[in-house]
Scaffold this motif. Structure first.
Motif, short mmCIF file in Angstrom:
data_model
loop_
_atom_site.label_atom_id
_atom_site.label_comp_id
_atom_site.label_asym_id
_atom_site.label_seq_id
_atom_site.Cartn_x
_atom_site.Cartn_y
_atom_site.Cartn_z
N LEU A 153 -6.10 -6.96 11.60
CA LEU A 153 -5.86 -5.83 10.70
C LEU A 153 -5.07 -6.35 9.51
CD1 LEU A 153 -4.98 -3.16 13.41
CD2 LEU A 153 -7.19 -3.62 12.34
N ALA A 154 -5.72 -6.39 8.36
CA ALA A 154 -5.22 -7.15 7.22
C ALA A 154 -3.89 -6.67 6.65
CB ALA A 154 -6.28 -7.17 6.12
N ASN A 155 -3.68 -5.38 6.61
CA ASN A 155 -2.50 -4.86 5.95
C ASN A 155 -2.08 -3.52 6.55
OD1 ASN A 155 -4.35 -2.96 4.79
ND2 ASN A 155 -4.84 -4.50 3.23
N GLU A 156 -1.02 -2.94 6.00
CA GLU A 156 -0.49 -1.69 6.54
C GLU A 156 -1.49 -0.56 6.42
OE1 GLU A 156 3.52 1.11 6.36
OE2 GLU A 156 3.45 -0.81 5.33
N GLU A 157 -2.25 -0.56 5.35
CA GLU A 157 -3.26 0.49 5.17
C GLU A 157 -4.29 0.45 6.29
OE1 GLU A 157 -6.63 2.01 1.91
OE2 GLU A 157 -5.46 0.20 1.53
#
Length: 209
Positions: free
Chosen positions: A192-196
């Motif tokens: 999961l690349a980022n907080e979004e």
């Protein structure tokens, strides 16, 4: 020779019996010990965001037992960055042995699971796509899978899911020696690349009933 076989067989059964003596938890005894838990997790086990306590009601006994043991042994709650895990560890240490842990797990698992409100704004459609990787272990409905050592996610607070995914990504969970199953989860969280993206997944899981 026959007598020797009978003796070995009897001893083996005795060892198995002793080793598994705590396997069946007593929910009534667990209820008595739960007094130390209800201040944070609530009398119904549904958690409290203000106290950073997740929902635990209705979770599988095997997973509850594992996590309580992890807290007791320092696999969880010993990392200085795990603020809330450090709050939980002393509570787990009040359970003196495996039987007490089994009793607690039996009581918590017997609590009825209630609906929790969604608090995370995310793209559910995007989260559903990202969840495709998760469902191979946690199941399409997020109910978990004991054979794969994967807990139920459906019904959990979305804010707690976000925190734990971040903990896995940052190495707060899944890097401690002895955390075999946490080590399996960490690479998944790192996809999961980022907080979004994390929020999108949590928002989708919140739709699973």
């Amino acid at each position: 020779m026959k007598n020797l076989f009978v003796l070995v067989f009897t001893l083996t059964l005795t060892i198995i019996f002793v080793f598994n003596a705590h396997a069946a938890g007593d929910a009534a005894k667990g209820k008595g010990a739960y007094a130390v838990c209800l201040a944070c997790h609530g009398a119904d086990g549904m958690g409290n965001k203000a106290l950073n306590a997740p929902q635990i009601a209705g979770q599988s006994t095997w997973y509850l037992e594992r996590q309580l043991k992890n807290f007791k042994t320092g696999i969880r709650g010993a990392n200085s960055k795990d603020t809330y895990g450090m709050q939980m560890r002393p509570m787990a240490l009040t359970l003196p042995n495996d039987q007490a842990i089994a009793d607690m797990a039996a009581y918590v698992a017997s609590m009825p699971l209630k609906a929790v409100p969604a608090t995370i704004e995310g793209d559910v459609s995007a989260g559903k796509k990202s969840y495709m990787l998760c469902q191979s272990c946690h199941g399409p409905a997020g109910k978990g899978n004991r054979a794969l050592n994967s807990p139920r996610l459906a019904g959990q607070h979305d804010w707690y899911l976000v925190r734990q995914i971040k903990n896995f990504k940052e190495g707060i969970r899944g890097t401690k020696s002895g955390d075999v199953y946490g080590a399996q989860m960490r690479p998944m969280a790192m996809t999961l690349a980022n907080e979004e993206t994390i929020k999108n997944v949590a928002a989708y899981i919140a739709t699973l009933k």
